[in-house]
Design a protein around this motif. Structure first.
Motif, PDB file in Angstrom:
ATOM      1  N   GLN A 128      47.395  29.895  40.028  1.00 28.16           N
ATOM      2  CA  GLN A 128      48.696  29.337  40.421  1.00 28.16           C
ATOM      3  C   GLN A 128      49.221  28.274  39.464  1.00 28.16           C
ATOM      4  OE1 GLN A 128      49.380  26.075  42.090  1.00 28.16           O
ATOM      5  NE2 GLN A 128      51.546  26.606  41.916  1.00 28.16           N
ATOM      6  N   PRO A 129      48.412  27.303  39.008  1.00 24.14           N
ATOM      7  CA  PRO A 129      48.951  26.322  38.060  1.00 24.14           C
ATOM      8  C   PRO A 129      49.447  26.946  36.750  1.00 24.14           C
ATOM      9  CG  PRO A 129      46.841  25.566  38.941  1.00 24.14           C
ATOM     10  CD  PRO A 129      47.034  26.986  39.398  1.00 24.14           C
ATOM     11  N   TYR A 130      48.821  28.026  36.324  1.00 24.11           N
ATOM     12  CA  TYR A 130      49.256  28.709  35.103  1.00 24.11           C
ATOM     13  C   TYR A 130      50.595  29.410  35.317  1.00 24.11           C
ATOM     14  CZ  TYR A 130      44.626  27.825  33.225  1.00 24.11           C
ATOM     15  OH  TYR A 130      43.488  27.208  32.776  1.00 24.11           O
ATOM     16  N   ILE A 131      50.778  29.980  36.498  1.00 26.79           N
ATOM     17  CA  ILE A 131      52.064  30.613  36.819  1.00 26.79           C
ATOM     18  C   ILE A 131      53.159  29.546  36.856  1.00 26.79           C
ATOM     19  CG2 ILE A 131      53.373  31.893  38.570  1.00 26.79           C
ATOM     20  CD1 ILE A 131      51.326  33.693  37.316  1.00 26.79           C
ATOM     21  N   LYS A 132      52.853  28.416  37.470  1.00 25.88           N
ATOM     22  CA  LYS A 132      53.838  27.324  37.535  1.00 25.88           C
ATOM     23  C   LYS A 132      54.216  26.876  36.121  1.00 25.88           C
ATOM     24  CE  LYS A 132      54.411  22.517  38.745  1.00 25.88           C
ATOM     25  NZ  LYS A 132      53.703  21.300  39.089  1.00 25.88           N
ATOM     26  N   GLU A 133      53.228  26.631  35.281  1.00 28.13           N
ATOM     27  CA  GLU A 133      53.510  26.186  33.908  1.00 28.13           C
ATOM     28  C   GLU A 133      54.284  27.253  33.139  1.00 28.13           C
ATOM     29  OE1 GLU A 133      54.208  24.319  30.587  1.00 28.13           O
ATOM     30  OE2 GLU A 133      53.526  23.340  32.416  1.00 28.13           O
ATOM     31  N   PHE A 134      53.985  28.500  33.365  1.00 30.81           N
ATOM     32  CA  PHE A 134      54.699  29.611  32.751  1.00 30.81           C
ATOM     33  C   PHE A 134      56.182  29.550  33.126  1.00 30.81           C
ATOM     34  CE2 PHE A 134      56.203  34.041  33.431  1.00 30.81           C
ATOM     35  CZ  PHE A 134      56.142  34.502  32.132  1.00 30.81           C
ATOM     36  N   VAL A 157      52.042  33.928  43.648  1.00 33.30           N
ATOM     37  CA  VAL A 157      50.586  34.091  43.603  1.00 33.30           C
ATOM     38  C   VAL A 157      50.014  34.497  44.961  1.00 33.30           C
ATOM     39  CG1 VAL A 157      48.391  32.883  43.225  1.00 33.30           C
ATOM     40  CG2 VAL A 157      50.278  32.575  41.625  1.00 33.30           C
ATOM     41  N   TYR A 158      50.351  33.742  45.986  1.00 33.99           N
ATOM     42  CA  TYR A 158      49.754  34.016  47.291  1.00 33.99           C
ATOM     43  C   TYR A 158      50.425  35.199  47.984  1.00 33.99           C
ATOM     44  CZ  TYR A 158      47.384  29.693  46.343  1.00 33.99           C
ATOM     45  OH  TYR A 158      46.620  28.727  45.735  1.00 33.99           O
ATOM     46  N   GLY A 159      51.661  35.490  47.625  1.00 31.53           N
ATOM     47  CA  GLY A 159      52.381  36.602  48.233  1.00 31.53           C
ATOM     48  C   GLY A 159      51.991  37.967  47.696  1.00 31.53           C
ATOM     49  N   GLN A 160      51.496  38.013  46.457  1.00 32.56           N
ATOM     50  CA  GLN A 160      51.150  39.307  45.868  1.00 32.56           C
ATOM     51  C   GLN A 160      49.809  39.843  46.360  1.00 32.56           C
ATOM     52  OE1 GLN A 160      48.392  39.603  43.434  1.00 32.56           O
ATOM     53  NE2 GLN A 160      47.993  37.470  43.900  1.00 32.56           N
ATOM     54  N   SER A 161      48.984  38.997  46.930  1.00 38.27           N
ATOM     55  CA  SER A 161      47.623  39.404  47.312  1.00 38.27           C
ATOM     56  C   SER A 161      47.559  40.621  48.232  1.00 38.27           C
ATOM     57  CB  SER A 161      46.870  38.236  47.944  1.00 38.27           C
ATOM     58  OG  SER A 161      46.655  37.232  46.990  1.00 38.27           O
TER      59      SER A 161
END
Length: 187
Positions: A128-134, A157-161
């Protein structure tokens, strides 16, 4: 004859054998003595590296989560010319690796849903932190205009699971569904 190995190599060897045994016998039915026997060491050596079977499992879980997400993180940290290029590279990596991960059989074994949920949480928390930084980086570059990168990254992140973990879908179908939802969120 005793074979001396670097600590990280030995820890990994113990973890790999433990996960194999957990898959074969089940987590509860596997003892540290069984794991030591599989590694061809005395049980005390296993306890030298891990205080308990659960600590050993946590170590293997963390290693596995990091291995599963590392290709995605590498792609997210690159500078590509468009969002579609990122999507394609992530989809390619996902399709190439889906179902072929090292401990896949254990985490996807019938009856191991709780273990799989633990893996899912660990992976999501790490990526998740990498997605946010992206998202923040693409906002700065003018490729996106997302007002709340923190919330959107969590939702992605949590929705795709549930989609990624739906074994009734092919890897390609999973990727298509996830990308279409991400497109809706980012545009």
């Amino acid at each position: 004859m005793r074979i001396s190995k670097e600590p990280e190599v030995r820890k990994r060897e113990i973890a790999d054998n433990a996960m194999r045994l957990f898959c074969e016998k089940g987590y509860e039915a596997t003892s540290m003595k069984d794991i030591a026997r599989a590694v061809h060491v005395v049980p005390g050596l296993c306890y030298n590296y891990f205080k308990s079977k659960y600590e050993l499992y946590e170590y293997a879980l963390t290693l596995y989560a990091e291995e599963c997400i590392s290709p995605i993180i590498e792609i997210l940290q690159r500078d590509e010319e468009s969002l579609n290029v990122y999507y394609q590279k992530i989809v390619d990596a996902f399709i190439r690796n889906d179902g072929k991960e090292k401990y896949h059989d254990f985490f996807h074994k019938d009856g191991n849903q709780l273990f799989h949920k633990q893996l899912e949480i660990k992976m999501n928390d790490k990526v998740q932190p990498y997605i946010k930084e992206f998202i923040v980086r693409l906002n700065r570059n003018g490729q996106l205009n997302v007002k709340d990168p923190e919330s959107i990254s969590k939702f992605i992140v949590y929705g795709q699971s549930p989609i990624i973990n739906d074994d009734s879908l092919t890897a390609e179908e999973k990727a298509d569904k996830v990308i279409s939802v991400i497109n809706l969120l980012l545009n």
